[in-house]
Design a protein around this motif. Structure first.
Motif, PDB file in Angstrom:
ATOM      1  N   LEU A 244       0.835  -1.207   0.000  1.00  0.00           N
ATOM      2  CA  LEU A 244       0.000   0.000   0.000  1.00  0.00           C
ATOM      3  C   LEU A 244       0.871   1.259   0.000  1.00  0.00           C
ATOM      4  CD1 LEU A 244      -3.024   1.015   0.378  1.00  0.00           C
ATOM      5  CD2 LEU A 244      -2.427   1.228   2.799  1.00  0.00           C
ATOM      6  N   ALA A 245       1.903   1.279   0.808  1.00  0.00           N
ATOM      7  CA  ALA A 245       2.780   2.445   0.899  1.00  0.00           C
ATOM      8  C   ALA A 245       3.497   2.715  -0.421  1.00  0.00           C
ATOM      9  CB  ALA A 245       3.787   2.251   2.026  1.00  0.00           C
ATOM     10  N   ARG A 246       3.947   1.659  -1.068  1.00  0.00           N
ATOM     11  CA  ARG A 246       4.652   1.849  -2.339  1.00  0.00           C
ATOM     12  C   ARG A 246       3.721   2.363  -3.441  1.00  0.00           C
ATOM     13  NH1 ARG A 246       7.344  -3.044  -0.660  1.00  0.00           N
ATOM     14  NH2 ARG A 246       5.747  -4.271  -1.748  1.00  0.00           N
ATOM     15  N   GLY A 247       2.466   1.933  -3.437  1.00  0.00           N
ATOM     16  CA  GLY A 247       1.544   2.318  -4.500  1.00  0.00           C
ATOM     17  C   GLY A 247       0.754   3.581  -4.235  1.00  0.00           C
ATOM     18  N   CYS A 248       0.783   4.083  -3.011  1.00  0.00           N
ATOM     19  CA  CYS A 248      -0.018   5.270  -2.650  1.00  0.00           C
ATOM     20  C   CYS A 248       0.872   6.340  -2.019  1.00  0.00           C
ATOM     21  CB  CYS A 248      -1.138   4.875  -1.687  1.00  0.00           C
ATOM     22  SG  CYS A 248      -2.236   3.584  -2.320  1.00  0.00           S
ATOM     23  N   PRO A 249       1.711   6.983  -2.819  1.00  0.00           N
ATOM     24  CA  PRO A 249       2.641   7.964  -2.264  1.00  0.00           C
ATOM     25  C   PRO A 249       1.977   9.249  -1.781  1.00  0.00           C
ATOM     26  CG  PRO A 249       2.741   7.979  -4.659  1.00  0.00           C
ATOM     27  CD  PRO A 249       1.853   6.832  -4.277  1.00  0.00           C
ATOM     28  N   LYS A 250       0.692   9.467  -2.146  1.00  0.00           N
ATOM     29  CA  LYS A 250      -0.012  10.679  -1.733  1.00  0.00           C
ATOM     30  C   LYS A 250      -0.736  10.505  -0.401  1.00  0.00           C
ATOM     31  CE  LYS A 250      -0.794  12.318  -6.452  1.00  0.00           C
ATOM     32  NZ  LYS A 250      -1.812  12.764  -7.444  1.00  0.00           N
ATOM     33  N   LEU A 251      -0.518   9.387   0.258  1.00  0.00           N
ATOM     34  CA  LEU A 251      -1.213   9.092   1.507  1.00  0.00           C
ATOM     35  C   LEU A 251      -0.917  10.180   2.547  1.00  0.00           C
ATOM     36  CD1 LEU A 251      -3.031   6.658   2.214  1.00  0.00           C
ATOM     37  CD2 LEU A 251      -1.086   5.669   3.421  1.00  0.00           C
ATOM     38  N   GLN A 252      -1.983  10.690   3.178  1.00  0.00           N
ATOM     39  CA  GLN A 252      -1.849  11.723   4.199  1.00  0.00           C
ATOM     40  C   GLN A 252      -2.297  11.258   5.578  1.00  0.00           C
ATOM     41  OE1 GLN A 252      -3.994  15.187   2.844  1.00  0.00           O
ATOM     42  NE2 GLN A 252      -2.671  15.499   1.070  1.00  0.00           N
ATOM     43  N   ARG A 253      -3.196  10.284   5.621  1.00  0.00           N
ATOM     44  CA  ARG A 253      -3.709   9.787   6.898  1.00  0.00           C
ATOM     45  C   ARG A 253      -3.674   8.258   6.899  1.00  0.00           C
ATOM     46  NH1 ARG A 253      -6.935  13.329   9.916  1.00  0.00           N
ATOM     47  NH2 ARG A 253      -8.079  11.528  10.733  1.00  0.00           N
ATOM     48  N   LEU A 254      -3.031   7.700   7.907  1.00  0.00           N
ATOM     49  CA  LEU A 254      -2.950   6.248   8.068  1.00  0.00           C
ATOM     50  C   LEU A 254      -3.231   5.905   9.515  1.00  0.00           C
ATOM     51  CD1 LEU A 254      -2.180   3.338   7.182  1.00  0.00           C
ATOM     52  CD2 LEU A 254       0.187   3.921   7.747  1.00  0.00           C
ATOM     53  N   TYR A 255      -4.282   5.117   9.743  1.00  0.00           N
ATOM     54  CA  TYR A 255      -4.613   4.745  11.116  1.00  0.00           C
ATOM     55  C   TYR A 255      -4.711   3.229  11.238  1.00  0.00           C
ATOM     56  CZ  TYR A 255      -6.730   4.581  15.719  1.00  0.00           C
ATOM     57  OH  TYR A 255      -6.971   4.326  17.051  1.00  0.00           O
ATOM     58  N   LEU A 256      -3.925   2.696  12.150  1.00  0.00           N
ATOM     59  CA  LEU A 256      -3.940   1.272  12.479  1.00  0.00           C
ATOM     60  C   LEU A 256      -4.180   1.130  13.974  1.00  0.00           C
ATOM     61  CD1 LEU A 256      -0.815   0.234  10.391  1.00  0.00           C
ATOM     62  CD2 LEU A 256      -3.184  -0.210   9.788  1.00  0.00           C
ATOM     63  N   GLN A 257      -4.888   0.078  14.356  1.00  0.00           N
ATOM     64  CA  GLN A 257      -5.174  -0.154  15.769  1.00  0.00           C
ATOM     65  C   GLN A 257      -5.258  -1.645  16.045  1.00  0.00           C
ATOM     66  OE1 GLN A 257      -8.665   1.832  17.280  1.00  0.00           O
ATOM     67  NE2 GLN A 257      -8.822   0.507  19.068  1.00  0.00           N
ATOM     68  N   GLU A 258      -4.374  -2.097  16.892  1.00  0.00           N
ATOM     69  CA  GLU A 258      -4.351  -3.503  17.316  1.00  0.00           C
ATOM     70  C   GLU A 258      -4.216  -4.465  16.139  1.00  0.00           C
ATOM     71  OE1 GLU A 258      -7.725  -4.219  19.805  1.00  0.00           O
ATOM     72  OE2 GLU A 258      -7.299  -2.529  21.119  1.00  0.00           O
ATOM     73  N   GLN A 265       8.543  -2.945  10.208  1.00  0.00           N
ATOM     74  CA  GLN A 265       8.720  -2.892   8.757  1.00  0.00           C
ATOM     75  C   GLN A 265       7.667  -1.988   8.107  1.00  0.00           C
ATOM     76  OE1 GLN A 265       9.504  -6.680   6.692  1.00  0.00           O
ATOM     77  NE2 GLN A 265       9.649  -7.666   8.705  1.00  0.00           N
ATOM     78  N   SER A 266       6.453  -2.043   8.597  1.00  0.00           N
ATOM     79  CA  SER A 266       5.396  -1.195   8.063  1.00  0.00           C
ATOM     80  C   SER A 266       5.666   0.280   8.358  1.00  0.00           C
ATOM     81  CB  SER A 266       4.043  -1.610   8.661  1.00  0.00           C
ATOM     82  OG  SER A 266       3.681  -2.909   8.261  1.00  0.00           O
ATOM     83  N   VAL A 267       6.093   0.566   9.574  1.00  0.00           N
ATOM     84  CA  VAL A 267       6.390   1.954   9.936  1.00  0.00           C
ATOM     85  C   VAL A 267       7.488   2.518   9.036  1.00  0.00           C
ATOM     86  CG1 VAL A 267       7.013   3.506  11.819  1.00  0.00           C
ATOM     87  CG2 VAL A 267       5.777   1.396  12.320  1.00  0.00           C
ATOM     88  N   ARG A 268       8.508   1.733   8.813  1.00  0.00           N
ATOM     89  CA  ARG A 268       9.607   2.183   7.960  1.00  0.00           C
ATOM     90  C   ARG A 268       9.130   2.400   6.524  1.00  0.00           C
ATOM     91  NH1 ARG A 268      15.590  -0.684   7.483  1.00  0.00           N
ATOM     92  NH2 ARG A 268      16.447   0.762   5.929  1.00  0.00           N
ATOM     93  N   HIS A 273       8.019   5.967   1.824  1.00  0.00           N
ATOM     94  CA  HIS A 273       7.289   6.142   0.567  1.00  0.00           C
ATOM     95  C   HIS A 273       6.167   7.176   0.631  1.00  0.00           C
ATOM     96  CE1 HIS A 273       9.337   2.687  -1.187  1.00  0.00           C
ATOM     97  NE2 HIS A 273       9.047   1.988  -0.094  1.00  0.00           N
ATOM     98  N   CYS A 274       5.714   7.524   1.811  1.00  0.00           N
ATOM     99  CA  CYS A 274       4.561   8.431   1.942  1.00  0.00           C
ATOM    100  C   CYS A 274       5.003   9.700   2.677  1.00  0.00           C
ATOM    101  CB  CYS A 274       3.418   7.751   2.685  1.00  0.00           C
ATOM    102  SG  CYS A 274       2.913   6.157   1.974  1.00  0.00           S
ATOM    103  N   SER A 275       5.716  10.531   1.988  1.00  0.00           N
ATOM    104  CA  SER A 275       6.300  11.719   2.615  1.00  0.00           C
ATOM    105  C   SER A 275       5.268  12.785   2.962  1.00  0.00           C
ATOM    106  CB  SER A 275       7.348  12.328   1.680  1.00  0.00           C
ATOM    107  OG  SER A 275       6.766  12.691   0.435  1.00  0.00           O
ATOM    108  N   GLU A 276       4.035  12.659   2.429  1.00  0.00           N
ATOM    109  CA  GLU A 276       3.006  13.664   2.706  1.00  0.00           C
ATOM    110  C   GLU A 276       2.148  13.323   3.920  1.00  0.00           C
ATOM    111  OE1 GLU A 276       0.657  14.619  -0.710  1.00  0.00           O
ATOM    112  OE2 GLU A 276       2.380  14.553  -2.081  1.00  0.00           O
TER     113      GLU A 276
END
Length: 459
Positions: A244-258, A265-268, A273-276
């Motif tokens: 998801l991170a590699r294909g969606c570089p315009k991502l502005q909001r990401l929420y994960l819970q439990e 690895q996901s955080v990195r 890839h999602c500098s915005e």
């Protein structure tokens, strides 16, 4: 003398000023006559009767009653449907989808047609409606291809087939929300990714059946995606988040819970890839300080939720605050490792910080005193369930902070209620949250709404 005798029992009448009571005759004039005075009266929308009758005219009372009868007849003929359709559409826009479908559309055929206007079916909120099923989504898809936003949260009768049909017919869909739809799986989200490449928002929290396959599809087809919520989707792992991170570089909001299979690895990956990214949440995920430190690369980061991170050290938090200069909200609740020194550095370095949440952290009065002394921007501090907070800390932060507007002290048992009462009086611009204060505010709102302790429920 004869005139006086006739009028002796008739009270002098005043002009009738009924709005819009000029009655048009077939020839375009007034029914009472087409003279110049009548024409001017029609322009003002009033009908004026003579002040006193003559021998050749009926008594004033008769004319007045006649005008009243005509006004009543005109009022009976008036209807809300005489309003322009644009105004009626504006009125109906204030109703919910449920109210329009189950109430307004049943009034008449005209209202039914208005309720089917395309502007009401661009953004559709069906959340919580148990009557919603696959057949309804198929009908919406077949008749309204201009849907740009839909919310089906808590719709238990909707399945993958219905969502897939909607996706295939609505390629312009941009926002999709489906919280707590546990019956949905990869099929529906893959269909959305394939048919709706303009998606910018996907909120699918608490869907147990989702796996990495759906996230990979989103990464392949939805390069415009900016906002995604995947909390409590337990089938998702690092593979899906990285794709998801590699294909969606315009991502502005990401929420994960439990999400128990999401690690550092996901955080990195999202940091690289999602500098915005502006909003990031990893509440309860098994990430550590080694992963969180990569978030320092996000210069636009403004909201960071790190609640209940088991291996989070103070040095990492302090470094994130130093590097992310736009950080305005930081949530560190349920992290027992966060101490007074960390909070002091946060107060000194967080130049844009407005909200700081420290529920159940290992802090004392020194943390609150440091916030009041060093921070000129923090407006909200929640130190609930911090057992070492006392009257001293609550008093000094209220005295020294110029920006503080909210102080949470829920279950800070060493803070006396008498002290809080005194602070409420001395600093009315600050909301103090304790069990007693919250109960008082609830009662005040109830009284404002008309509740009385003597009122009994007889239903």
């Amino acid at each position: 003398m004869q005139l006086e005798r006739k009028c002796s029992e008739v009270q002098r009448c005043t002009p009738c000023k009924q709005p819009r009571c000029a009655f048009a005759a077939p020839d375009g004039g007034l029914e009472n006559g087409g003279g110049g005075e009548a024409a001017s009266n029609s322009e003002t929308g009033h009908c004026h009767l003579p002040l006193c009758p003559s021998d050749s005219s009926p008594p004033c009372a008769h004319n007045y009653d006649d005008c009243q009868a005509r006004s009543s007849e005109a009022a009976d003929n008036l209807s809300i449907n005489h309003l322009p359709s644009s105004i009626l559409l504006k009125v109906l826009s204030h109703l919910t989808v449920k109210e329009r479908c189950l109430c307004a559309s049943l009034v008449c055929k005209y209202w039914r047609d208005l309720c089917l206007d395309f502007q009401f079916w661009k953004q559709i909120d069906l959340s919580g409606l148990q009557q919603v099923n696959d057949d309804l989504l198929v009908k919406i898809a077949s008749r309204r291809q201009n849907v740009t936003e839909i919310n089906i949260s808590d719709c238990r009768a909707v399945h993958d087939h219905g969502v897939s049909s909607l996706a295939s017919q609505c390629p312009g869909l941009q926002k999709y929300t489906a919280y707590r739809c546990k019956q949905l799986g990869d099929i529906s989200l893959c269909a959305l990714a394939t048919h709706c490449p303009l998606l910018v928002k996907v909120h699918v929290g608490n869907q147990d059946k989702l796996t990495d396959a759906a996230l990979k599809k989103l990464g392949e087809h939805c390069g415009e995606l900016k906002d995604i919520h995947l909390g409590q989707c337990y089938g998702i792992s690092d593979d899906g988040i990285m794709a998801l991170a590699r294909g969606c570089p315009k991502l502005q909001r990401l929420y994960l819970q439990e999400n128990k299979m999401v690690t550092d690895q996901s955080v990195r990956a999202v940091a690289e890839h999602c500098s915005e990214l502006q909003f990031v949440g990893f509440m309860g995920c098994p990430v550590t300080s080694q992963g969180v430190i990569h978030l320092t690369a996000l210069r636009n980061l403004s909201v960071l939720d790190l609640r209940h991170i088991s291996e989070l050290n103070n040095e990492t938090v302090m470094e994130v605050v130093r590097k992310c200069r736009n950080l305005s909200s930081l949530n560190l609740c349920l992290n027992w490792s966060i101490n007074d020194r960390c909070v002091e550095i946060i107060a000194k370095e967080g130049r844009s910080l407005k909200e700081l949440y420290l529920v159940s952290c290992k802090i004392t009065d020194h943390a609150l005193i440091a916030i009041g002394q060093y921070s000129s921007t923090i407006e909200t501090v929640d130190a609930g369930w911090c057992k070492d907070i006392t009257d001293q800390g609550a008093t000094q932060i209220a005295q020294s902070s110029k920006s503080l507007r909210y102080l949470g002290l829920m279950r800070c048992d060493k803070v006396n209620e008498e002290t809080v009462e005194r602070l409420v009086v001395q600093y009315p611009h600050i909301v103090f949250s304790t069990v007693m204060q919250d109960c008082k505010r609830t009662l005040e709102r109830a009284y404002q709404m008309g509740w009385s302790p003597n009122t009994s429920n007889t239903s």
